[in-house]
Scaffold this active site. Structure first.
Site, PDB file in Angstrom:
ATOM      1  N   HIS A  55     -94.120  -3.766  85.766  1.00 48.12           N
ATOM      2  CA  HIS A  55     -92.667  -3.818  85.928  1.00 48.12           C
ATOM      3  C   HIS A  55     -92.204  -2.820  86.990  1.00 48.12           C
ATOM      4  O   HIS A  55     -91.341  -3.133  87.815  1.00 48.12           O
ATOM      5  CB  HIS A  55     -91.973  -3.508  84.606  1.00 48.12           C
ATOM      6  CG  HIS A  55     -91.959  -4.635  83.627  1.00 48.12           C
ATOM      7  ND1 HIS A  55     -93.105  -5.112  83.031  1.00 48.12           N
ATOM      8  CD2 HIS A  55     -90.930  -5.388  83.139  1.00 48.12           C
ATOM      9  CE1 HIS A  55     -92.791  -6.101  82.208  1.00 48.12           C
ATOM     10  NE2 HIS A  55     -91.483  -6.294  82.262  1.00 48.12           N
ATOM     11  N   HIS A  95     -95.560   2.456  78.450  1.00 49.51           N
ATOM     12  CA  HIS A  95     -96.276   3.042  79.586  1.00 49.51           C
ATOM     13  C   HIS A  95     -96.151   4.554  79.549  1.00 49.51           C
ATOM     14  O   HIS A  95     -95.131   5.101  79.100  1.00 49.51           O
ATOM     15  CB  HIS A  95     -95.699   2.544  80.922  1.00 49.51           C
ATOM     16  CG  HIS A  95     -96.264   1.242  81.390  1.00 49.51           C
ATOM     17  ND1 HIS A  95     -97.572   1.094  81.773  1.00 49.51           N
ATOM     18  CD2 HIS A  95     -95.683   0.024  81.544  1.00 49.51           C
ATOM     19  CE1 HIS A  95     -97.785  -0.163  82.142  1.00 49.51           C
ATOM     20  NE2 HIS A  95     -96.654  -0.831  81.997  1.00 49.51           N
TER      21      HIS A  95
END
Length: 233
Positions: A136, A183
């Site tokens: 992303h 993440h």
């Protein structure tokens, strides 16, 4: 700045970015991909600051960093930036290829890195695959970079507010991945560096080899090699 000078500058900056990415990758992937102290601290902060409204906003922001939306933004920017049909087509093809190949290469690097994500119990959204570099974050940063290039070509002396909004969006998508617990921060930083490095490669190639007729904001110039009536220096 002439095209060759611009290409040389882009190439030099890009080499520096890739060097930084290499160092970060070695640090992040070394030791079995164990998180750094900064990674753990930021995840711990996120876990302690997750009101419902903030989670909903983070999920909405993170959803804009994947799927078809980045491609739509790039095509729209190409249509607005180009002054002729050929320029619009060239900008759209360039942007889509840059983003698509960047995503593909990023996926390959992720497979090689094999870095684990944060613990599943800390996730506040869906995620898949390995962690480094963040997909992303890479997609949003690369899209934001292409949009900034388009704005700079279309309005080289204006658009400061628009540039700021684009940059904030690109950064917010990456930070939302940390906030949602899918993440580590170094994954996101790796995605930003990867996007910057790949964008530099694409701009270097465009500056060196893309014909003038396909460059937005530039009109074909008459040749001065033949038929010139003026003196030559």
């Amino acid at each position: 700045m002439r095209r060759r000078e611009a290409a040389d500058l882009a190439g030099s900056v890009t080499l520096g970015i890739w060097a930084a990415f290499g160092v970060l990758a070695a640090v992040a992937v070394g030791g079995g991909g164990a998180p750094l102290e900064l990674d753990r601290d930021l995840l711990a902060w996120s876990l302690g600051h997750r009101p419902g409204a903030a989670l909903a906003l983070a999920r909405a922001v993170t959803s804009t960093g994947t799927g078809v939306l980045p491609y739509v933004l790039i095509v729209v920017a190409a249509l607005v930036t180009g002054r002729t049909s050929r320029q619009r087509l060239g900008a759209a093809v360039f942007g889509v290829l840059c983003l698509g190949t960047g995503q593909t290469l990023r996926y390959a690097v992720m497979g090689l890195a094999h870095r684990p994500r944060p613990p599943f119990a800390d996730w506040a959204t869906h995620a898949s695959g390995w962690a480094f570099p963040s997909g992303h974050s890479t997609t949003a940063a690369l899209t934001a970079g292409l949009l900034l290039v388009a704005v700079s070509l279309r309005a080289p002396r204006g658009g400061a507010v628009l540039r700021l909004l684009i940059g904030c969006w690109g950064a917010a998508v990456g930070l939302s991945r940390v906030y949602l617990g899918v993440h580590w921060f170094t994954d996101v930083a790796g995605g930003w560096l990867f996007a910057a490095g790949w964008l530099g490669v694409c701009l270097w190639g465009a500056a060196r080899w893309l014909p003038d007729l396909f460059l937005a904001g530039r009109e074909p110039q008459p040749s001065t090699e033949e038929g010139s009536c003026g003196p030559r220096s």
